[in-house]
Design an enzyme around this catalytic site. Structure first.
Site, mmCIF file in Angstrom:
data_model
loop_
_atom_site.group_PDB
_atom_site.id
_atom_site.type_symbol
_atom_site.label_atom_id
_atom_site.label_comp_id
_atom_site.label_asym_id
_atom_site.label_seq_id
_atom_site.Cartn_x
_atom_site.Cartn_y
_atom_site.Cartn_z
ATOM 1 N N THR B 75 10.732 -1.346 -5.922
ATOM 2 C CA THR B 75 9.718 -1.803 -4.972
ATOM 3 C C THR B 75 8.706 -2.702 -5.676
ATOM 4 O O THR B 75 8.359 -3.781 -5.187
ATOM 5 C CB THR B 75 9.018 -0.573 -4.355
ATOM 6 O OG1 THR B 75 10.016 0.295 -3.815
ATOM 7 C CG2 THR B 75 8.037 -0.969 -3.276
ATOM 8 N N TRP B 411 4.282 -1.723 -1.252
ATOM 9 C CA TRP B 411 4.985 -1.010 -0.179
ATOM 10 C C TRP B 411 4.348 -1.376 1.162
ATOM 11 O O TRP B 411 5.044 -1.723 2.108
ATOM 12 C CB TRP B 411 4.938 0.516 -0.409
ATOM 13 C CG TRP B 411 5.960 1.261 0.393
ATOM 14 C CD1 TRP B 411 7.168 1.701 -0.039
ATOM 15 C CD2 TRP B 411 5.874 1.634 1.769
ATOM 16 N NE1 TRP B 411 7.852 2.317 0.978
ATOM 17 C CE2 TRP B 411 7.080 2.292 2.105
ATOM 18 C CE3 TRP B 411 4.908 1.460 2.767
ATOM 19 C CZ2 TRP B 411 7.349 2.789 3.381
ATOM 20 C CZ3 TRP B 411 5.164 1.947 4.048
ATOM 21 C CH2 TRP B 411 6.377 2.607 4.334
#
Lengths: 557, 557
Positions: B75, B411
């Site tokens: 991520t 995120w």
């Protein structure tokens, strides 16, 4: 070995392929339905395909009882389709995908041969669009989920001795036929006897090849019996609650693969179940798509007309609510001589007498196909060592007996080599067809088996031996005895004994076991030994394969 | 569960992807080098790629010692790359491909998360372009060829008890960890103990990920030791003469896969070896391609900087003759608290004291990276339950210690959430780098192990136990003791004991075995128990997966 020593691959590599978009256009498949895999392969997104038109005429290519080398069914299928194209017919081919295990073992490739191939042969013979890999991992994920359920408290009360679901690989690997798994203590699973099959023997393969769409696929997967519990009741995928995950893994594999023949005819190459323990033809979706796009759809079924042919007509046609408009029976001088008693090493020697003796096998195949209400056409597939005398003898025999027949020279000449065959098939198509399967499933499984044994195999009697009587009782108890039967029999003989060549009569067919395949929707009847995991020969084809200095493949053929 | 309950998949499905041709153009990859796999994935045909330009700056994303859930390395890698793109830098991402086994088990997906993902996430997480399937079948074809050679007269005199080559599946299948194969009599192979690994543990995976081109791949495959003979001498693939066939099976898999991030940054997702028994980063070819196309290449390596990070710098960088220009160490409030002694169930409760206690782990990772001559930057990856106080405490700690650090909120915000992190990394890149691996292979394998144990793990001593002393003698006898070492150690601790959190010191590192991987070109040193075949949990992720009525996937995350 270099590429130049390998005629099939060399011919394929020398050919200039059309962009797959052009092939799709010819087939009437819209561009937005194509999922490209490189320049010459596309999956067809079935969500983007509209309702079918008037269905095309369907030609099924089958064969006499083959020699171990095969008689050139795929080659004939491709060449015949190219001949139809040359005659201006809008034609589609539907074929099975090759399995990698046998390619690395003996076969070296399975996409037709010579000037009658589907291309790009290299990709199709290797990983293609990954369908078999998807089936393999779907099958093995399901296997791990079954064993995990047993390991994690066994909520479904599965009897580890009665797990039915085997793992698969697309490798000819005899070492995995009989194994013991789950050793090493309580943290390492549950010890039990097990074994791997080759991927084409997976019920997932059969299910994928019979499913009409994603919903039907998920329903069929849910129905698969993976084990029996300690009360001997079936445990299905539905009870494991993993049909969603398994279907998800097969989502892309369910879309058919579009490629082209060397003659530029559109070809769908999709699915490839065994023709013994499964039904032996490409996917229902590919056949339906081929039928909905052109004038003529040409397809094939594995082994002889007693195996793949019978199953195409009794299983697939029944489920698909269609039937072939003509059946081609591929025969070779070699196979006729073998059925006439000639030993393998002498097959290249001219022997007209043996050839005529061996026509008994071909005659039985012709008669069998007529029992389904379809007129067969014999394609005599020419091999280099055939003599003019032998070819003439075979064709004369056919004419004398009133059988439609033509010489096929598609290996050497492509579609041009099958123009007369195409005419014969077109004539057969014009004759009135009263196709019907040869048994009614409502009459029960024993009737189905007996009908096939007597009508198709020429047997006088069926005997249930070994596990079969108990299996039959279990089928009846579970209400599974009104499904079509999928006969697992040697491809070399009409009987269950591979050494009985020609057209044996009055023999006893032995049923050793009956295995319900609830997902596929048929019951497999095992006769004799049926190998579900082949082995490699002493000199595997893999030894000859590689890449040259330009990164081009060699050793596929 | 429906798609709406699954944020990662929902975000990915809602995103409008650019055609892959547009992404390739941005990356400077010519259209004729693209082998399309649908509209949003392409393999890059390396034969069509010219000589590299001035190499880009290389940023390696690593982590502190992780919690079992992972700290968001992929991520962060994706989000950071998108931040560079937002700043006008020509950026490429290079990532590992996800393995299906863990996806069906616990993970559910492995392509980043939230607004920092590579897409199409569904395809990448399922079969993608079939690379892992190709590796699986190449591995298993080789296994069948080894056993077939023993079965067919054993010309290489292989000791069946000393076959090294295991079969693999991409399934978490504990049932296959310890098995007995070849049962059933002389026609069914040779009985012996065996076991399956997961596909990412295959040496073929390591080999594919280190190969620079097809020739190098074939050479590495030839070098693989598959067994020992009765004289205890190694038997290689070269002696089996099947390196050509195995390389042929990997021909397409060697071409890197081009996709895009949600921010439209080109991403190469290619290869995925384990970070314990292998080196834990994407292919050399993808890294080299990423370095040759832009200003900045961002890549990651598995587990913490003591495992994937160390191997990236000591193995991959050594082979590739490059080094990272900056290293990002991903840390989370959760992991810091865990290293400060907080139990798993309490990780969502604010606890600044424990967090500060746990910085000992992060400090050691920072100090370790500096030992390679590279300045690290801490990326504090924000999780929803982190409190402002905790975040401030962590960043203050970094500042007080003179460590570069920034909060990362990729995120929730994608590249916008890593703009400050990107600035810190750009500053680190501008500092003079004197990168070097921390040991010299010429000093021998024992020196390599001792250096890593003392410098990186903080151990005081190395002990060779169990099979290790004999294995060490064998390495020396065969002249295999001058290769880099690939440490197989728990990812949870700097020591070989997963319960020793924080920054343990003065511990003893136990080497249990040393396994030469001649194809990969390193020696695996096993410490503690290393799992090469994971199992499924009681409630596998597969239970939640499926397709909705429109054929759209759900349950991937």
């Amino acid at each position: 070995m270099t590429a130049s020593e390998n005629p099939d691959l060399k011919i394929a590599q020398a050919h200039t392929l059309k962009p797959i978009g052009e092939i799709a256009e010819k087939a009437g498949i819209p561009e937005d339905a194509l999922i490209h895999y490189g320049k010459h392969i596309a999956k067809v997104d079935m969500k983007k395909i509209g309702e079918p038109k008037e269905p095309a005429k369907l030609v099924l290519v089958s064969a006499l009882s083959p020699t171990p080398a095969g008689e050139g069914k795929s080659t004939t299928t491709v060449g015949l389709a190219d001949a139809f194209s040359l005659k201006g017919k809008n034609t589609m081919v539907a074929l099975r995908e090759p399995a990698l295990g046998p390619i690395m073992g003996v076969k070296g490739g399975a996409t037709g041969g010579g000037y009658a191939q589907v291309v790009p042969m290299e990709n199709i013979n290797l990983h293609f669009t990954g369908d078999f890999h998807a089936i393999q991992i779907a099958n093995n994920t399901l296997a791990a989920l079954v064993d995990n359920s047993i390991h994690q408290g066994n909520p479904l009360n599965i009897d580890p001795r009665r797990v039915q679901w085997k793992r698969v690989v697309d490798v000819n690997d005899r070492e995995l036929r009989n194994i013991v798994v789950g050793l090493g203590g309580p943290a390492q699973g549950v010890p039990r006897e097990d074994g791997f099959d080759i991927v084409v023997a997976s019920e997932i393969m059969a299910v994928l090849c019979l499913a009409t769409d994603l919903k039907d696929l998920e329903k069929r997967i849910s129905d698969i019996v993976v084990a029996y519990n300690y009360d001997r009741e079936p445990v299905t995928v539905r009870e494991l609650e993993v049909q969603g995950a398994i279907t998800l893994l097969l989502k892309d594999a369910l879309n058919p693969n579009l490629v082209q023949t060397l003659g530029g005819t559109p070809a769908l190459v999709h699915g490839g179940p065994f023709a013994n323990i499964a039904h032996g033809c490409n996917t229902m979706i590919a056949t339906n798509l081929a039928r909905s796009l052109g004038d003529i759809a040409v397809t094939e079924a594995g082994f002889g007309s007693d195996l793949g042919g019978e199953k195409f007509m009794d299983i697939k046609s029944r489920f698909g609510d269609f039937g072939p408009d003509a059946v081609v029976i591929v025969a070779t001088v070699r196979a006729l001589k073998m059925h006439g008693g000639v030993k393998k090493d002498d097959l290249n020697t001219e022997n007209v007498d043996a050839l005529l003796e061996g026509t008994s096998n071909l005659r039985k195949h012709v008669e069998n196909v007529r029992k389904f209400g379809v007129e067969p056409v014999i394609a005599l597939n020419r091999f280099p060592n055939d003599t003019e005398k032998e070819i003439k003898a075979a064709l004369d025999w056919a004419e004398e007996n009133g059988f439609k027949a033509a010489l096929s020279e598609v290996w050497a000449k492509g579609g041009e080599g099958a123009l007369e065959l195409a005419d014969q098939v077109l004539k057969a198509i014009d004759e009135p067809v009263k196709f019907a399967p040869i048994y009614d499933t409502e009459d029960g499984i024993e009737n189905a088996i007996e009908t096939i044994a007597k009508e198709i195999y020429g047997a006088s009697e069926v005997q249930y031996v070994g596990s079969a009587p108990a299996a039959l009782r279990r089928l009846k108890k579970n209400g599974w005895d009104k499904m079509p039967v999928c006969m697992a029999k040697t491809q070399y003989s009409f009987s269950d004994d591979p050494t009985k060549l020609g057209a044996p009569e009055g023999h006893v067919l032995h049923i050793r076991d009956l295995i319900p395949k609830l997902g596929a929707g048929f019951v497999v009847a095992l006769t004799g030994d049926v190998m579900t995991m082949p082995g490699l020969p002493k000199q595997p084809a893999a030894l000859r394969m590689g890449l040259d200095d330009n990164g081009e493949a060699f050793g596929l053929f």
